[in-house]
Design a protein around this motif. Sequence first.
Motif, short mmCIF file in Angstrom:
data_model
loop_
_atom_site.label_atom_id
_atom_site.label_comp_id
_atom_site.label_asym_id
_atom_site.label_seq_id
_atom_site.Cartn_x
_atom_site.Cartn_y
_atom_site.Cartn_z
N VAL A 145 0.84 -1.19 0.00
CA VAL A 145 0.00 0.00 0.00
C VAL A 145 0.88 1.25 0.00
CG1 VAL A 145 -0.14 0.17 2.52
CG2 VAL A 145 -1.99 1.09 1.14
N THR A 146 0.37 2.30 -0.63
CA THR A 146 0.97 3.63 -0.52
C THR A 146 -0.08 4.56 0.06
OG1 THR A 146 2.41 3.25 -2.44
CG2 THR A 146 2.07 5.53 -1.73
N LEU A 147 0.28 5.28 1.11
CA LEU A 147 -0.64 6.18 1.81
C LEU A 147 -0.12 7.60 1.74
CD1 LEU A 147 -0.91 4.06 5.08
CD2 LEU A 147 -2.65 4.11 3.29
N ARG A 148 -1.03 8.56 1.72
CA ARG A 148 -0.69 9.97 1.88
C ARG A 148 -1.33 10.43 3.17
NH1 ARG A 148 2.97 13.53 0.55
NH2 ARG A 148 3.00 12.53 -1.52
N THR A 149 -0.49 10.82 4.16
CA THR A 149 -1.00 11.21 5.47
C THR A 149 -1.18 12.72 5.56
OG1 THR A 149 1.21 11.36 6.42
CG2 THR A 149 0.11 9.21 6.56
N ALA A 150 -2.11 13.14 6.40
CA ALA A 150 -2.38 14.57 6.58
C ALA A 150 -1.28 15.26 7.37
CB ALA A 150 -3.73 14.75 7.28
N GLU A 151 -0.57 14.50 8.21
CA GLU A 151 0.52 15.04 9.01
C GLU A 151 1.70 14.09 8.91
OE1 GLU A 151 -0.77 16.03 13.05
OE2 GLU A 151 -2.83 15.77 12.34
N PRO A 152 2.92 14.60 9.08
CA PRO A 152 4.09 13.72 8.97
C PRO A 152 4.18 12.72 10.10
CG PRO A 152 4.74 15.93 9.65
CD PRO A 152 3.28 16.01 9.30
N LEU A 153 4.72 11.55 9.77
CA LEU A 153 4.98 10.50 10.75
C LEU A 153 6.49 10.25 10.82
CD1 LEU A 153 2.22 7.89 9.81
CD2 LEU A 153 2.28 9.32 11.86
N ALA A 154 6.98 9.96 12.03
CA ALA A 154 8.39 9.63 12.25
C ALA A 154 8.52 8.11 12.16
CB ALA A 154 8.86 10.15 13.61
N LEU A 155 8.98 7.63 11.01
CA LEU A 155 8.96 6.20 10.71
C LEU A 155 10.36 5.60 10.63
CD1 LEU A 155 6.31 6.20 7.82
CD2 LEU A 155 5.90 5.72 10.24
N ASP A 156 10.46 4.35 11.04
CA ASP A 156 11.63 3.52 10.76
C ASP A 156 11.22 2.42 9.80
OD1 ASP A 156 13.84 4.50 12.51
OD2 ASP A 156 12.37 4.10 14.10
N ASP A 157 12.17 1.92 9.05
CA ASP A 157 11.92 0.75 8.24
C ASP A 157 11.61 -0.42 9.17
OD1 ASP A 157 12.56 -1.72 6.53
OD2 ASP A 157 12.75 -0.09 5.07
N TYR A 158 10.65 -1.26 8.78
CA TYR A 158 10.27 -2.39 9.62
C TYR A 158 11.44 -3.33 9.86
CZ TYR A 158 7.30 -6.13 11.48
OH TYR A 158 6.73 -7.08 12.30
N LEU A 194 -8.51 -2.29 10.31
CA LEU A 194 -8.64 -2.78 8.93
C LEU A 194 -7.43 -3.58 8.47
CD1 LEU A 194 -10.03 0.49 7.27
CD2 LEU A 194 -11.35 -1.49 8.07
N THR A 195 -6.23 -3.02 8.69
CA THR A 195 -5.04 -3.54 8.04
C THR A 195 -3.83 -3.37 8.94
OG1 THR A 195 -5.98 -2.74 5.96
CG2 THR A 195 -3.69 -3.43 5.89
N ALA A 196 -2.91 -4.34 8.91
CA ALA A 196 -1.63 -4.22 9.60
C ALA A 196 -0.56 -3.94 8.56
CB ALA A 196 -1.30 -5.51 10.35
N GLY A 197 0.29 -2.94 8.84
CA GLY A 197 1.29 -2.52 7.87
C GLY A 197 2.70 -2.60 8.40
N MET A 198 3.66 -2.90 7.51
CA MET A 198 5.08 -2.96 7.82
C MET A 198 5.80 -2.02 6.87
SD MET A 198 3.40 -5.72 8.87
CE MET A 198 3.13 -6.70 7.40
N VAL A 199 6.38 -0.95 7.40
CA VAL A 199 6.95 0.14 6.60
C VAL A 199 8.13 -0.34 5.76
CG1 VAL A 199 8.08 2.40 6.71
CG2 VAL A 199 6.18 1.86 8.26
N GLU A 200 8.14 0.07 4.50
CA GLU A 200 9.24 -0.22 3.59
C GLU A 200 9.78 1.12 3.05
OE1 GLU A 200 8.01 -4.59 1.83
OE2 GLU A 200 7.32 -2.82 0.73
N LEU A 201 10.69 1.73 3.78
CA LEU A 201 11.18 3.06 3.40
C LEU A 201 11.95 3.04 2.08
CD1 LEU A 201 12.45 4.45 6.84
CD2 LEU A 201 10.38 5.10 5.59
N ASN A 202 12.59 1.92 1.79
CA ASN A 202 13.44 1.86 0.60
C ASN A 202 12.75 1.21 -0.60
OD1 ASN A 202 15.65 3.02 2.02
ND2 ASN A 202 16.04 1.01 2.94
N SER A 203 11.43 0.98 -0.50
CA SER A 203 10.73 0.38 -1.63
C SER A 203 10.61 1.39 -2.75
CB SER A 203 9.33 -0.08 -1.21
OG SER A 203 8.52 1.03 -0.90
N PRO A 204 10.60 0.92 -4.03
CA PRO A 204 10.49 1.84 -5.15
C PRO A 204 9.14 2.52 -5.19
CG PRO A 204 10.31 -0.44 -5.89
CD PRO A 204 10.70 -0.49 -4.46
N GLY A 205 9.09 3.74 -5.64
CA GLY A 205 7.82 4.48 -5.70
C GLY A 205 7.00 4.12 -6.89
#
Length: 409
Positions: free
Chosen positions: A365-378, A398-409
Amino acid sequence: MTGTIGTTIDTLRFATAGSVDDGKSTLVGRLLHDSKSVLTDQLEAVEHASRNRGQDTPDLALLTDGLRAEREQGITIDVAYRYFATPRRRFILADTPGHVQYTRNMVTGASTAELAIVLVDARNGVVEQTRRHAAVAALLRVPHVVLAVNKMDLVGYEEKEFDRIVEDFAGHAAELGLPGFTPIPVSALVGDNVVDPSARMDWYEARVLLEFLENVPVGTEATDAPTRFPVQYVIRDGEVRYYAGQLVSGSLRVGDRVTVHPSGETSEITGIDVLGVAAQVAYAPQSIGVRLADQRDVSRGDMITAGADVPALTQEVRAAVCHLTDRPLRVGDRVLVRHTTRTVKAVVEDLGGAAELTANDLGRVTLRTAEPLALDDYAVSRRTGAFLLIDPADGATLTAGMVELNSPG
């Protein structure tokens, strides 16, 4: 809790997964029974129920299938948590169902586990559900995986049958990027290599299952990951403010320079409170209160970090996901993103090319958030690299997510 004077007993959280009829309930029952973690009245109830079924020996699977409806259907349909201990370690076991339609339950059970036992039937070897369970373990970055090859008694305890299954699983694990696994041949029904070594598999010389569980390293992520302190509460004591919450990784010391996200403001720690006692240092996963030198605008959901390794501050979130509910997730859906103690509004921009995700689907999934989040790669932190998608209408997960900071856009 201590076993011997000066020796602290730690806790291992682990999950079990296997296809239907692989003998998972029997394996867990054998583990509880042979490690003497079953109360006398529980064992007597199992023996009585087994006799009523015409069985000569206790059906140890009944120790784990606690609900009557489950037993009558012959399946386990939810995550059941079991607690037991040996002189060396405490254990929290998440016993997850084997059916493909309950993949979401395995995600729930394994999300906080430091080890996963993937069970296979020695007669059937690696099947589609085995591969799916391995994929979930890889997706969730479970630090340790045990491949328990069960029912070795039904293949004559043959080493070549064990080796064939291990080789097959190893190939699939390599494709998934699973960092490694430990194979153990067992017979849960008879008790071979579960708690006691098997006299019928003298070709296997490594640790039996319980011994492996007692000795595998635990708690390494909390100490090895960068320092992250999500603020849960702001406590005012006169003119003094304490920021309270759980230190999810790393450590904090009085005198540390820290950064508050998303504002980017910096300050210095002047006090740390651990369970009402002043301390000079705190370590994950302690729950603490922190006092800063400056009156900063810090509120619930902010992230306090220390050191040069800072999280990514972003409003575009890319992640691997498991959809948990029957309600589909579609592009354009408005959702809430719950990340540590912070909740922000977001829109689903992309589902990796899929039209929608339905219950038990694994996707991206790709999300656009209303405010910035301080994320680490899972891959760096399972705590600050994970999030949930929430329905803003009724608060349903609804959904469980695992951040992929280095995934291609």
